[in-house]
Design a protein around this motif. Sequence first.
Motif, PDB file in Angstrom:
ATOM      1  N   GLU A 135      -3.251  -3.661   1.820  1.00 43.70           N
ATOM      2  CA  GLU A 135      -2.438  -4.626   1.074  1.00 43.70           C
ATOM      3  C   GLU A 135      -1.367  -3.905   0.243  1.00 43.70           C
ATOM      4  OE1 GLU A 135      -5.546  -8.360   0.488  1.00 43.70           O
ATOM      5  OE2 GLU A 135      -5.526  -6.736  -0.989  1.00 43.70           O
ATOM      6  N   ASN A 136      -1.750  -2.771  -0.336  1.00 39.01           N
ATOM      7  CA  ASN A 136      -0.788  -1.997  -1.125  1.00 39.01           C
ATOM      8  C   ASN A 136       0.331  -1.443  -0.245  1.00 39.01           C
ATOM      9  OD1 ASN A 136      -0.093   1.020  -2.241  1.00 39.01           O
ATOM     10  ND2 ASN A 136      -0.305  -0.461  -3.898  1.00 39.01           N
ATOM     11  N   LEU A 137      -0.041  -0.947   0.950  1.00 36.47           N
ATOM     12  CA  LEU A 137       0.958  -0.420   1.888  1.00 36.47           C
ATOM     13  C   LEU A 137       1.884  -1.532   2.388  1.00 36.47           C
ATOM     14  CD1 LEU A 137      -1.234   2.080   3.957  1.00 36.47           C
ATOM     15  CD2 LEU A 137       0.551   2.666   2.308  1.00 36.47           C
ATOM     16  N   ILE A 138       1.332  -2.730   2.599  1.00 39.82           N
ATOM     17  CA  ILE A 138       2.141  -3.874   3.023  1.00 39.82           C
ATOM     18  C   ILE A 138       3.164  -4.223   1.945  1.00 39.82           C
ATOM     19  CG2 ILE A 138       2.064  -6.386   3.405  1.00 39.82           C
ATOM     20  CD1 ILE A 138      -0.576  -5.900   4.951  1.00 39.82           C
ATOM     21  N   SER A 139       2.709  -4.213   0.689  1.00 39.32           N
ATOM     22  CA  SER A 139       3.611  -4.508  -0.428  1.00 39.32           C
ATOM     23  C   SER A 139       4.758  -3.490  -0.488  1.00 39.32           C
ATOM     24  CB  SER A 139       2.827  -4.496  -1.739  1.00 39.32           C
ATOM     25  OG  SER A 139       3.678  -4.694  -2.841  1.00 39.32           O
ATOM     26  N   GLN A 140       4.415  -2.207  -0.314  1.00 41.50           N
ATOM     27  CA  GLN A 140       5.440  -1.153  -0.323  1.00 41.50           C
ATOM     28  C   GLN A 140       6.388  -1.285   0.872  1.00 41.50           C
ATOM     29  OE1 GLN A 140       4.247   2.960  -1.420  1.00 41.50           O
ATOM     30  NE2 GLN A 140       2.167   2.138  -1.564  1.00 41.50           N
ATOM     31  N   ALA A 141       5.817  -1.594   2.054  1.00 41.57           N
ATOM     32  CA  ALA A 141       6.641  -1.742   3.257  1.00 41.57           C
ATOM     33  C   ALA A 141       7.622  -2.893   3.103  1.00 41.57           C
ATOM     34  CB  ALA A 141       5.744  -1.961   4.479  1.00 41.57           C
ATOM     35  N   ASN A 142       7.147  -4.018   2.584  1.00 37.96           N
ATOM     36  CA  ASN A 142       8.020  -5.181   2.383  1.00 37.96           C
ATOM     37  C   ASN A 142       9.138  -4.878   1.378  1.00 37.96           C
ATOM     38  OD1 ASN A 142       6.783  -6.922   4.213  1.00 37.96           O
ATOM     39  ND2 ASN A 142       5.329  -7.713   2.691  1.00 37.96           N
ATOM     40  N   ALA A 250       1.902  14.041   7.925  1.00 38.66           N
ATOM     41  CA  ALA A 250       3.201  13.437   8.253  1.00 38.66           C
ATOM     42  C   ALA A 250       3.452  12.208   7.380  1.00 38.66           C
ATOM     43  CB  ALA A 250       3.240  13.055   9.729  1.00 38.66           C
ATOM     44  N   ALA A 251       2.417  11.382   7.208  1.00 34.35           N
ATOM     45  CA  ALA A 251       2.551  10.196   6.358  1.00 34.35           C
ATOM     46  C   ALA A 251       2.825  10.602   4.910  1.00 34.35           C
ATOM     47  CB  ALA A 251       1.278   9.354   6.438  1.00 34.35           C
ATOM     48  N   LEU A 252       2.059  11.570   4.414  1.00 30.51           N
ATOM     49  CA  LEU A 252       2.189  12.017   3.035  1.00 30.51           C
ATOM     50  C   LEU A 252       3.582  12.606   2.769  1.00 30.51           C
ATOM     51  CD1 LEU A 252      -0.156  11.800   1.015  1.00 30.51           C
ATOM     52  CD2 LEU A 252      -0.493  14.269   1.261  1.00 30.51           C
ATOM     53  N   THR A 253       4.073  13.395   3.718  1.00 33.00           N
ATOM     54  CA  THR A 253       5.373  14.061   3.551  1.00 33.00           C
ATOM     55  C   THR A 253       6.517  13.048   3.504  1.00 33.00           C
ATOM     56  OG1 THR A 253       4.520  15.939   4.801  1.00 33.00           O
ATOM     57  CG2 THR A 253       6.883  15.873   4.453  1.00 33.00           C
ATOM     58  N   THR A 254       6.519  12.120   4.458  1.00 32.05           N
ATOM     59  CA  THR A 254       7.611  11.144   4.523  1.00 32.05           C
ATOM     60  C   THR A 254       7.551  10.130   3.381  1.00 32.05           C
ATOM     61  OG1 THR A 254       6.254   9.942   6.146  1.00 32.05           O
ATOM     62  CG2 THR A 254       8.034  11.309   7.008  1.00 32.05           C
ATOM     63  N   PHE A 269       4.108   3.817   9.216  1.00 31.06           N
ATOM     64  CA  PHE A 269       3.277   4.683  10.059  1.00 31.06           C
ATOM     65  C   PHE A 269       1.829   4.669   9.562  1.00 31.06           C
ATOM     66  CE2 PHE A 269       1.758   9.154  10.790  1.00 31.06           C
ATOM     67  CZ  PHE A 269       1.732   9.140  12.177  1.00 31.06           C
ATOM     68  N   ALA A 270       1.642   4.886   8.250  1.00 28.40           N
ATOM     69  CA  ALA A 270       0.296   4.871   7.662  1.00 28.40           C
ATOM     70  C   ALA A 270      -0.328   3.482   7.781  1.00 28.40           C
ATOM     71  CB  ALA A 270       0.373   5.291   6.196  1.00 28.40           C
ATOM     72  N   LEU A 271       0.482   2.461   7.539  1.00 27.39           N
ATOM     73  CA  LEU A 271      -0.010   1.085   7.592  1.00 27.39           C
ATOM     74  C   LEU A 271      -0.528   0.718   8.984  1.00 27.39           C
ATOM     75  CD1 LEU A 271      -0.389  -1.736   6.382  1.00 27.39           C
ATOM     76  CD2 LEU A 271       2.020  -2.202   6.909  1.00 27.39           C
ATOM     77  N   LYS A 272       0.154   1.181  10.016  1.00 26.26           N
ATOM     78  CA  LYS A 272      -0.280   0.847  11.376  1.00 26.26           C
ATOM     79  C   LYS A 272      -1.676   1.386  11.657  1.00 26.26           C
ATOM     80  CE  LYS A 272       1.246   0.680  16.165  1.00 26.26           C
ATOM     81  NZ  LYS A 272       2.272   1.057  17.162  1.00 26.26           N
ATOM     82  N   PHE A 273      -1.966   2.603  11.191  1.00 21.99           N
ATOM     83  CA  PHE A 273      -3.311   3.162  11.367  1.00 21.99           C
ATOM     84  C   PHE A 273      -4.344   2.293  10.651  1.00 21.99           C
ATOM     85  CE2 PHE A 273      -1.112   7.275  12.235  1.00 21.99           C
ATOM     86  CZ  PHE A 273      -1.719   7.556  13.454  1.00 21.99           C
TER      87      PHE A 273
END
Length: 354
Positions: A135-142, A250-254, A269-273
């Motif tokens: 949910e947190n990653l979705i909020s950031q992605a949006n 890769a997720a952490l770096t980007t 990328f992280a969210l998809k996993f």
Amino acid sequence: MQYKTKLYLTILLPVQIILIKVLSFFPDFIDRFYSNGVFIYTSKILRYVFGWIPFSFGDVLYCVLIISLIRFLFKKVFRKKILWKEVLLEIGATLSIVYASFHILWGMNYYRLPLHEILKIDDQYTEIELIKVSENLISQANSLHLKLESNDSLPIRIPYSKKEIFQKTVPAYDQLNSIFPSLNYHPKSIKTSLLSLPLTYMGFSGYLNPITNEAQINGLILNYKAPTTSCHEQAHQLGFAKENEANFIAALTTINYDDSYFNYSGITFALKFCLNDLYLRNEEKAICLIEKLRPGIRKNYLEVNQFWESYENPLEPIFKSTYDSYLKANNQPDGIETYSYVVALLVNYYKTKL
């Protein structure tokens, strides 16, 4: 090579295999003396030697090896009278050299300490924790999508060339030093693969050449995927051989780099996993979360799927199966399907930030 040399090298092959197997039981030793010792120097030397070359020297080497193999088959094998002793010694000696080179120059990293132990985080997580991080990653992605594209239905287009993305990955790794001090990426050795079309048909976005320590990126992949793919292969260069650990880095770096396009690529990328893993556990909840994503983000995911579907062919499953077997033989029992450990790293890292 002379007969005696071939014989000694062939005898040495099973000795090497046994030695590597024994050393694999001592990950602490490998992490300390190889991954954080010998490898740091050998990998830097290789990047200095090959990194400045504008094309992929490793790809040229592979082409030479393929031609040499074809020549060997026609000269020694495809003939009326096969000299089996000579053929077997030739194969044994070559495999012995390749096996030794692979492990000395890079492959021992497969047996280092697991990344969760290095970072001192847990490797287990609950569904509730997974949902919270998702949910947190979705909020950031949006939020990032809104920042980069006012129209919620349009996918994000990263306005950089592959070369510009490669350049940006160096300061991206520099910025990660505050979180992960051991990741010192210098000098740079990342290139577009000369074999991009074959790689695409095989289903691969990139690879690391363990002999030259060049990071090879498939030049045909969508720019949206290039930041995470580049950082993934660079994580391999830095000694994180396992696919799941390279994905996490890769997720952490980007995500931590001061560039919104990189952030967007890393967050999604992280969210998809996380969503893939949640789908296996709780399909209904995963679908509910996916529906919270702005349509443009879902279009980015769809475009990646469509790209790979356009190159599907009967040989791709064979290549994937071969690579899966290779991963399982190199201390990755889950093979290509390594979602759970990637997600374990993501969840346990990010739950401390929430």
